[in-house]
Design a protein around this motif. Structure first.
Motif, PDB file in Angstrom:
ATOM      1  N   GLY A 164      38.543  46.976  51.104  1.00  0.00           N
ATOM      2  CA  GLY A 164      39.078  45.692  50.656  1.00  0.00           C
ATOM      3  C   GLY A 164      38.084  45.005  49.744  1.00  0.00           C
ATOM      4  O   GLY A 164      36.947  45.449  49.575  1.00  0.00           O
ATOM      5  N   SER A 165      38.518  43.924  49.127  1.00  0.00           N
ATOM      6  CA  SER A 165      37.639  43.149  48.254  1.00  0.00           C
ATOM      7  C   SER A 165      37.885  41.669  48.471  1.00  0.00           C
ATOM      8  O   SER A 165      38.968  41.255  48.907  1.00  0.00           O
ATOM      9  N   ILE A 166      36.875  40.875  48.165  1.00  0.00           N
ATOM     10  CA  ILE A 166      36.944  39.428  48.319  1.00  0.00           C
ATOM     11  C   ILE A 166      36.498  38.801  47.010  1.00  0.00           C
ATOM     12  O   ILE A 166      35.382  39.030  46.546  1.00  0.00           O
ATOM     13  N   GLY A 167      37.366  38.041  46.396  1.00  0.00           N
ATOM     14  CA  GLY A 167      37.105  37.447  45.097  1.00  0.00           C
ATOM     15  C   GLY A 167      38.043  38.024  44.054  1.00  0.00           C
ATOM     16  O   GLY A 167      38.399  39.205  44.090  1.00  0.00           O
ATOM     17  N   SER A 168      38.423  37.203  43.107  1.00  0.00           N
ATOM     18  CA  SER A 168      39.397  37.617  42.101  1.00  0.00           C
ATOM     19  C   SER A 168      38.831  38.616  41.107  1.00  0.00           C
ATOM     20  O   SER A 168      39.583  39.333  40.439  1.00  0.00           O
ATOM     21  N   GLY A 169      37.517  38.678  40.972  1.00  0.00           N
ATOM     22  CA  GLY A 169      36.899  39.521  39.958  1.00  0.00           C
ATOM     23  C   GLY A 169      36.649  38.790  38.657  1.00  0.00           C
ATOM     24  O   GLY A 169      36.040  39.347  37.742  1.00  0.00           O
ATOM     25  N   SER A 170      37.085  37.546  38.560  1.00  0.00           N
ATOM     26  CA  SER A 170      36.824  36.730  37.375  1.00  0.00           C
ATOM     27  C   SER A 170      35.633  35.817  37.644  1.00  0.00           C
ATOM     28  O   SER A 170      35.560  35.175  38.695  1.00  0.00           O
ATOM     29  N   LYS A 171      34.724  35.761  36.695  1.00  0.00           N
ATOM     30  CA  LYS A 171      33.546  34.899  36.844  1.00  0.00           C
ATOM     31  C   LYS A 171      33.983  33.448  36.940  1.00  0.00           C
ATOM     32  O   LYS A 171      34.800  32.963  36.161  1.00  0.00           O
ATOM     33  N   GLY A 172      33.432  32.740  37.915  1.00  0.00           N
ATOM     34  CA  GLY A 172      33.763  31.325  38.059  1.00  0.00           C
ATOM     35  C   GLY A 172      33.372  30.815  39.412  1.00  0.00           C
ATOM     36  O   GLY A 172      32.578  31.430  40.134  1.00  0.00           O
ATOM     37  N   PHE A 173      33.927  29.693  39.771  1.00  0.00           N
ATOM     38  CA  PHE A 173      33.680  29.111  41.095  1.00  0.00           C
ATOM     39  C   PHE A 173      34.981  28.561  41.649  1.00  0.00           C
ATOM     40  O   PHE A 173      35.631  27.717  41.021  1.00  0.00           O
ATOM     41  N   ALA A 174      35.382  29.082  42.801  1.00  0.00           N
ATOM     42  CA  ALA A 174      36.557  28.563  43.502  1.00  0.00           C
ATOM     43  C   ALA A 174      36.476  28.985  44.956  1.00  0.00           C
ATOM     44  O   ALA A 174      36.207  30.141  45.274  1.00  0.00           O
ATOM     45  N   ASP A 175      36.686  28.032  45.854  1.00  0.00           N
ATOM     46  CA  ASP A 175      36.828  28.309  47.281  1.00  0.00           C
ATOM     47  C   ASP A 175      38.301  28.525  47.560  1.00  0.00           C
ATOM     48  O   ASP A 175      39.132  27.667  47.234  1.00  0.00           O
ATOM     49  N   ASP A 176      38.625  29.685  48.155  1.00  0.00           N
ATOM     50  CA  ASP A 176      40.034  29.978  48.396  1.00  0.00           C
ATOM     51  C   ASP A 176      40.123  31.252  49.213  1.00  0.00           C
ATOM     52  O   ASP A 176      39.137  31.698  49.814  1.00  0.00           O
ATOM     53  N   ASP A 177      41.304  31.846  49.192  1.00  0.00           N
ATOM     54  CA  ASP A 177      41.483  33.101  49.922  1.00  0.00           C
ATOM     55  C   ASP A 177      40.856  34.256  49.152  1.00  0.00           C
ATOM     56  O   ASP A 177      40.360  34.100  48.039  1.00  0.00           O
ATOM     57  N   ALA A 178      40.920  35.454  49.751  1.00  0.00           N
ATOM     58  CA  ALA A 178      40.226  36.608  49.186  1.00  0.00           C
ATOM     59  C   ALA A 178      40.700  36.953  47.781  1.00  0.00           C
ATOM     60  O   ALA A 178      39.921  37.435  46.957  1.00  0.00           O
ATOM     61  N   ALA A 179      41.959  36.720  47.498  1.00  0.00           N
ATOM     62  CA  ALA A 179      42.518  37.127  46.202  1.00  0.00           C
ATOM     63  C   ALA A 179      42.163  36.183  45.075  1.00  0.00           C
ATOM     64  O   ALA A 179      42.104  36.595  43.911  1.00  0.00           O
ATOM     65  N   THR A 180      41.920  34.921  45.377  1.00  0.00           N
ATOM     66  CA  THR A 180      41.751  33.930  44.305  1.00  0.00           C
ATOM     67  C   THR A 180      40.379  33.257  44.284  1.00  0.00           C
ATOM     68  O   THR A 180      40.061  32.573  43.310  1.00  0.00           O
ATOM     69  N   ALA A 181      39.573  33.440  45.312  1.00  0.00           N
ATOM     70  CA  ALA A 181      38.223  32.862  45.292  1.00  0.00           C
ATOM     71  C   ALA A 181      37.424  33.458  44.138  1.00  0.00           C
ATOM     72  O   ALA A 181      37.680  34.579  43.693  1.00  0.00           O
ATOM     73  N   GLN A 182      36.451  32.707  43.648  1.00  0.00           N
ATOM     74  CA  GLN A 182      35.639  33.165  42.519  1.00  0.00           C
ATOM     75  C   GLN A 182      34.152  33.043  42.831  1.00  0.00           C
ATOM     76  O   GLN A 182      33.703  32.063  43.455  1.00  0.00           O
ATOM     77  N   PHE A 183      33.402  34.049  42.378  1.00  0.00           N
ATOM     78  CA  PHE A 183      31.951  34.069  42.458  1.00  0.00           C
ATOM     79  C   PHE A 183      31.396  34.206  41.044  1.00  0.00           C
ATOM     80  O   PHE A 183      32.110  34.529  40.096  1.00  0.00           O
TER      81      PHE A 183
END
Length: 638
Positions: free
Chosen positions: A215-234
């Motif tokens: 599995g993966s956690i984070g959308s894969g797009s650079k940014g910052f967002a607190d959310d679920d695994a699909a939409t959070a950003q690092f």
């Protein structure tokens, strides 16, 4: 610039080759009509990475008139490898041309003295400004419009696309992975590994084969967002720490992530994939200007910075580990060369060790110096091992009675000393290590990144050896049963390696960073640092002289007089007649505040203030007839 000040032509750009230009070579003639910003950098330097991010908004805003040219002038031997440089340009998503300058030809032509250094060239090819260190974006924001207005009026500004040509995108599961965390003891995840997929700005859970994606956690797009695994950003996540089960259940998250470019710690629930911010306000922590800031630089008081963790500024957290003895998370705060702590129960963020000055200095926690600490590990006794990358050192934080009492160096000599040498720890050398893992037998495994090796240090015997080599920038290591798991960042993979029956003994020598030495005369020597506050700022003299110099030398005998710390940016030194060569270590500071002055000439109480700082290590050779003085630019305007 006054009418009588001579204008100085910019020197030509020379080097081994170019990146991000589609194979074309550039020269100043091809850039005429543009404002050119030369960024002298090296990819191991955290301050240089900060500048890359500072410049991105300016590059976007002024894309039709501003051309940034990265001049890569390496410090470490590995950084001179063109393959490694190409990987770094890709890794850090650099969207401007880069000149490969391994012989420091352009570095010398522009008399650069430190990483990073910024040089501004006007559209007619003349030098405008020389800026050392980071934090100059506000000054550039005022300077660039001035240059645009002047040269548009003169007809010497040419708008249009710049010479940047993007490289082909890379495909693959991982992209420049940073750190790995075994998920032992986590129900439903036993045997799996969580990896910071740094280049894809996400976390990836791998099965025990190290290839199958669970599995993966984070959308894969650079940014910052607190959310679920699909939409959070690092944004370039690095270190990972697993919390004790009882504490995780209490807090609602299992894993803490050092989200380096977001300057935050993130909490992740492995059960739900939810991501939340647990510390950091997203603003890069800098030295703060204000009363006594310039005067007090020999120690940073340890203790709590704040109990509202979301209001505290962090700076490039690179690794994180949970310490049961301290009862909190320990953070390698690479951007300010300190060790921080975060208590997730109370929310307190604190400084645990380090003054914030960059270098290698042991002693009590409040007096120690670090240099871009990038890897952490806790041993069976509760002591904390540190991969201190810029000094190519391994440090240990001695923990007793619930605090860090002492900082010691196991391997390493200083900021400019590195190599690949096994044997006695005092003579052993590493090259920019990023990871460290205490082993069950009391020894320590080291991801010796720029040597492409895994090394071992045995405190009992005081010996250093090599467990594996031929790796592509290993950035982390751990022991899994009888096998090593290594994050091979530049091969975009994790690999398992057997522990050798007999470790290798390698001696490829000890190296000192090779930069051109300045010929100086022994005896009386004048040192000056030029600083010009940006337009719209004023030197902050409310608490006395807002400038400071701190000077020392290697060896100490090089300086007969003039070392130490005092206010002002000018100093008379006395150089020894007995020492043939050495390095002058210089730290300059200046505090300035935003806004216009009040009618009585005072700075308004509400003004935002900034502390400008740069460290130089300048090699010198003492010769009869050499220079009798040296002038440096903290922020110089031509």
């Amino acid at each position: 610039m006054s009418a009588t000040t001579p204008r100085v032509r910019a020197s030509e750009l020379q080097g081994r080759g170019w990146l991000n230009t589609g194979g074309k070579s550039l020269d100043l003639a091809a850039l005429r009509g543009k404002i050119v910003l030369l960024d002298f950098w090296t990819f191991a330097c955290i301050n240089c990475l900060h500048v890359l991010d500072e410049l991105r908004p300016l590059e976007q805003q002024y894309a039709d008139v501003l051309v940034t040219v990265g001049v890569h002038s390496p410090k470490f031997e590995h950084e001179a490898d063109p393959v490694a440089l190409a990987a770094a340009v890709e890794r850090y998503e650099i969207h401007h041309p880069v000149l490969d300058d391994p012989e420091l030809l352009t570095w010398q032509a522009y008399t650069a003295r430190a990483w990073p250094t910024l040089v501004v060239i006007d559209p007619e090819g003349y030098l405008v400004a020389n800026l050392s260190g980071e934090g100059h974006s506000a000054g550039l924001e005022s300077l660039i419009p001035e240059l645009i207005a002047k040269h548009e009026a003169n007809g010497t500004l040419h708008r249009g696309d710049g010479p940047y040509v993007p490289p082909a995108p890379r495909e693959g599961t991982l992209r420049f992975p940073g750190k790995v965390l075994p998920l032992q003891g986590v129900p439903g995840h036993e045997g799996n590994f969580l990896v910071s997929d740094t280049g894809h700005h996400r976390l990836v859970e791998l099965a025990p084969d190290l290839e199958t994606v669970v599995g993966s956690i984070g959308s894969g797009s650079k940014g910052f967002a607190d959310d679920d695994a699909a939409t959070a950003q690092f944004n370039e996540p690095q270190g990972l720490a697993l919390l004790p089960g009882e504490l995780a259940a209490q807090l609602g998250y299992d894993v803490v992530v050092a989200d380096s470019v977001n300057h935050r710690l993130r909490g992740v629930s492995l059960a739900t994939g939810e991501v939340r911010t647990v510390a950091g306000n997203g603003v890069q922590r800098l030295l703060e200007a204000g009363p006594n800031t310039v005067d007090n630089d020999d120690a940073t008081a340890l203790g709590v910075l704040g109990t509202d963790p979301l209001s505290v500024a962090l700076s490039s957290p690179w690794d994180v580990v949970y310490s049961a003895e301290l009862g909190q998370l320990v953070i390698a705060m690479a951007g300010v060369h300190q060790i921080f702590g975060f208590d997730p129960r109370s929310g307190a963020v604190s400084v645990l060790a380090g003054t914030g000055l960059e270098g290698l200095l042991d002693g009590p926690a409040e007096q120690a110096w670090f240099a871009q600490s990038s890897g952490l590990g806790v041993d069976a006794k509760g002591d904390i091992w540190v991969a201190d990358s810029e000094t190519s050192a391994i440090r240990v934080l001695r923990v007793s009675e619930g605090r860090i009492s002492q900082v010691e160096t196991a391997i390493g000599e200083g900021l400019f000393d590195f190599g690949f040498r096994d044997g006695e720890a005092a003579q052993a050398r590493l090259q920019h290590p990023l990871g460290v893992a205490p082993l069950p037998d009391g020894s320590v495994a080291i991801a010796d990144t720029y040597n492409g090796a895994v090394r071992r240090y045995d405190p009992a015997s005081g010996q250093v050896s090599t467990l594996a080599r031929g790796l592509a920038e290993p950035s982390d290591v751990l022991l899994d049963g009888e096998l090593l798991v290594v994050v091979e960042a530049n091969q975009h993979q994790l690999v398992r390696l057997p522990l050798p029956k007999e470790a290798l003994q390698v001696d490829e020598g000890s190296v000192r960073t090779q930069r051109p030495a300045t010929d100086v005369a022994p005896g009386e020597f004048s040192l000056s640092v030029r600083f010009s506050a940006p337009t719209g700022q004023k030197l902050d003299d409310r608490w006395g002289d807002p400038t400071q110099l701190k000077i020392s030398s290697t060896p100490p005998e090089l300086l007969v007089a003039g070392d130490g710390t005092s206010t002002g940016l000018n100093r008379i030194l006395t150089l020894s007649t007995e020492v043939p060569e050495g390095v002058l270590h210089i730290t300059a500071r200046a505090a300035a505040c935003d806004g216009a002055e009040t009618e009585d000439g005072e700075i308004p109480d509400h003004a935002a203030c900034h502390l400008y700082q740069q460290d130089w290590g300048i090699p010198v050779k003492l010769v009869t007839g050499g220079e009798a003085g040296l002038a440096l630019d903290l922020r110089g305007m031509n």
